[in-house]
Write a protein that holds these residues in place. Sequence first.
Motif, PDB file in Angstrom:
ATOM      1  N   ASP A  99      35.390  35.612  41.156  1.00 54.40           N
ATOM      2  CA  ASP A  99      34.233  36.517  41.171  1.00 54.40           C
ATOM      3  C   ASP A  99      34.630  37.887  41.715  1.00 54.40           C
ATOM      4  O   ASP A  99      34.187  38.928  41.191  1.00 54.40           O
ATOM      5  CB  ASP A  99      33.108  35.931  42.018  1.00 54.40           C
ATOM      6  CG  ASP A  99      32.402  34.756  41.342  1.00 54.40           C
ATOM      7  OD1 ASP A  99      32.586  34.572  40.118  1.00 54.40           O
ATOM      8  OD2 ASP A  99      31.677  34.018  42.049  1.00 54.40           O
ATOM      9  N   LYS A 100      35.440  37.909  42.756  1.00 56.47           N
ATOM     10  CA  LYS A 100      35.896  39.187  43.314  1.00 56.47           C
ATOM     11  C   LYS A 100      36.733  39.946  42.293  1.00 56.47           C
ATOM     12  O   LYS A 100      36.569  41.161  42.110  1.00 56.47           O
ATOM     13  CB  LYS A 100      36.713  38.943  44.583  1.00 56.47           C
ATOM     14  CG  LYS A 100      37.190  40.231  45.269  1.00 56.47           C
ATOM     15  CD  LYS A 100      36.005  41.072  45.730  1.00 56.47           C
ATOM     16  CE  LYS A 100      36.463  42.294  46.487  1.00 56.47           C
ATOM     17  NZ  LYS A 100      35.304  43.157  46.883  1.00 56.47           N
ATOM     18  N   ALA A 101      37.640  39.235  41.621  1.00 60.00           N
ATOM     19  CA  ALA A 101      38.480  39.877  40.606  1.00 60.00           C
ATOM     20  C   ALA A 101      37.630  40.457  39.484  1.00 60.00           C
ATOM     21  O   ALA A 101      37.871  41.570  39.004  1.00 60.00           O
ATOM     22  CB  ALA A 101      39.498  38.882  40.058  1.00 60.00           C
ATOM     23  N   LEU A 102      36.625  39.714  39.059  1.00 60.58           N
ATOM     24  CA  LEU A 102      35.749  40.193  37.980  1.00 60.58           C
ATOM     25  C   LEU A 102      34.942  41.416  38.426  1.00 60.58           C
ATOM     26  O   LEU A 102      34.688  42.327  37.627  1.00 60.58           O
ATOM     27  CB  LEU A 102      34.806  39.077  37.538  1.00 60.58           C
ATOM     28  CG  LEU A 102      35.460  37.915  36.782  1.00 60.58           C
ATOM     29  CD1 LEU A 102      34.474  36.772  36.593  1.00 60.58           C
ATOM     30  CD2 LEU A 102      35.996  38.378  35.429  1.00 60.58           C
ATOM     31  N   SER A 103      34.574  41.450  39.702  1.00 57.81           N
ATOM     32  CA  SER A 103      33.809  42.598  40.194  1.00 57.81           C
ATOM     33  C   SER A 103      34.641  43.870  40.202  1.00 57.81           C
ATOM     34  O   SER A 103      34.095  44.982  40.241  1.00 57.81           O
ATOM     35  CB  SER A 103      33.288  42.323  41.611  1.00 57.81           C
ATOM     36  OG  SER A 103      34.319  42.429  42.583  1.00 57.81           O
ATOM     37  N   LEU A 104      35.968  43.722  40.150  1.00 58.54           N
ATOM     38  CA  LEU A 104      36.871  44.875  40.165  1.00 58.54           C
ATOM     39  C   LEU A 104      37.299  45.304  38.763  1.00 58.54           C
ATOM     40  O   LEU A 104      38.031  46.286  38.622  1.00 58.54           O
ATOM     41  CB  LEU A 104      38.108  44.546  41.006  1.00 58.54           C
ATOM     42  CG  LEU A 104      37.842  44.329  42.501  1.00 58.54           C
ATOM     43  CD1 LEU A 104      39.079  43.757  43.185  1.00 58.54           C
ATOM     44  CD2 LEU A 104      37.405  45.619  43.176  1.00 58.54           C
ATOM     45  N   VAL A 105      36.866  44.599  37.752  1.00 58.51           N
ATOM     46  CA  VAL A 105      37.220  44.965  36.376  1.00 58.51           C
ATOM     47  C   VAL A 105      36.780  46.394  36.034  1.00 58.51           C
ATOM     48  O   VAL A 105      37.543  47.146  35.409  1.00 58.51           O
ATOM     49  CB  VAL A 105      36.644  43.935  35.376  1.00 58.51           C
ATOM     50  CG1 VAL A 105      36.752  44.446  33.937  1.00 58.51           C
ATOM     51  CG2 VAL A 105      37.384  42.597  35.516  1.00 58.51           C
ATOM     52  N   PRO A 106      35.584  46.840  36.446  1.00 55.74           N
ATOM     53  CA  PRO A 106      35.199  48.220  36.141  1.00 55.74           C
ATOM     54  C   PRO A 106      36.124  49.278  36.751  1.00 55.74           C
ATOM     55  O   PRO A 106      36.129  50.427  36.293  1.00 55.74           O
ATOM     56  CB  PRO A 106      33.784  48.333  36.745  1.00 55.74           C
ATOM     57  CG  PRO A 106      33.271  46.938  36.784  1.00 55.74           C
ATOM     58  CD  PRO A 106      34.467  46.094  37.072  1.00 55.74           C
ATOM     59  N   TYR A 107      36.891  48.887  37.753  1.00 57.79           N
ATOM     60  CA  TYR A 107      37.827  49.818  38.401  1.00 57.79           C
ATOM     61  C   TYR A 107      39.226  49.747  37.796  1.00 57.79           C
ATOM     62  O   TYR A 107      40.141  50.412  38.275  1.00 57.79           O
ATOM     63  CB  TYR A 107      37.894  49.523  39.900  1.00 57.79           C
ATOM     64  CG  TYR A 107      36.558  49.652  40.592  1.00 57.79           C
ATOM     65  CD1 TYR A 107      36.085  50.889  41.032  1.00 57.79           C
ATOM     66  CD2 TYR A 107      35.739  48.537  40.755  1.00 57.79           C
ATOM     67  CE1 TYR A 107      34.852  51.002  41.652  1.00 57.79           C
ATOM     68  CE2 TYR A 107      34.496  48.650  41.371  1.00 57.79           C
ATOM     69  CZ  TYR A 107      34.062  49.874  41.810  1.00 57.79           C
ATOM     70  OH  TYR A 107      32.826  49.990  42.410  1.00 57.79           O
TER      71      TYR A 107
END
Length: 271
Positions: A99-107
């Motif tokens: 979930d943390k990795a996915l939250s950083l996809v926009p970056y």
Amino acid sequence: MKCDVCFRKCDLKDGQIGFCKGRENRNGKIVPRNYGRISSAALDPIEKKPLVDFYPGSLILSVGSYGCSLRCPFCQNHEISQQDLEGQCETVTPQQLVDKALSLVPYGNICIAFTYNEPLIGYEFVRDSARLAKENGLKTVLVTSGNASEKVLDELLPYIDAYNIDLKGFTDDYYRYVGGNLDMTKCFIEKAAKAAHVELTTLIVPGKNDSVEDMERMAKWIASISPDIVLHLSRYFPRYHEKEDPTPIETLKKLQNTAKKYLKTVVLGNV
């Protein structure tokens, strides 16, 4: 009970912790005591792993735990790899990590990297997290010494997209110096290279593994697997117990020219 993760095959009594500090005999079963324990995390350029031929320019969520099966005298991450940090780490589940990795996809994040300490001593967390990451469209990277059994590698192969593997040197004497096993590392590299993208890193320590003859043998062996495998030759600086002066740039360039006779890409690092 014998642990079968690496070449040490620690024989552990109930409650006893292995050499790596990451595994123990718990009620008659060898288990990872560092499962989900995160000591370090960062959003890094993928080139920092180092990987130069795998989605260059992208970012990667890098996480590490604690413990290691080797004892490199020059370890740059000795604060976590050579310490028992049980009780000092944040604990996360594979789902929370993904979930943390996915939250950083926009970056710009596209991956999860298991790195910093030796991830394979807690391979179960790597396996579970990497499987879930791939189900969610993320790439996965493993940064490792490759000192693990084929059984461990077989469990990970379906879920790891790229490896950076430390090929510490190319003699048994040097592997005794760092507390590893050359044959196990070579087997790991050969098998991983058949299933995923592999790049190799060798830290060049003056007077220890800087022989042109050894580099020639190493490069020939790598090329026998594939001349397309990228080799990173990294400059050593004094760390931990090793006090030798930094590697001369001239030495690195000489070894780079030697390796380039057999390999298409040989990159200098820490220069």
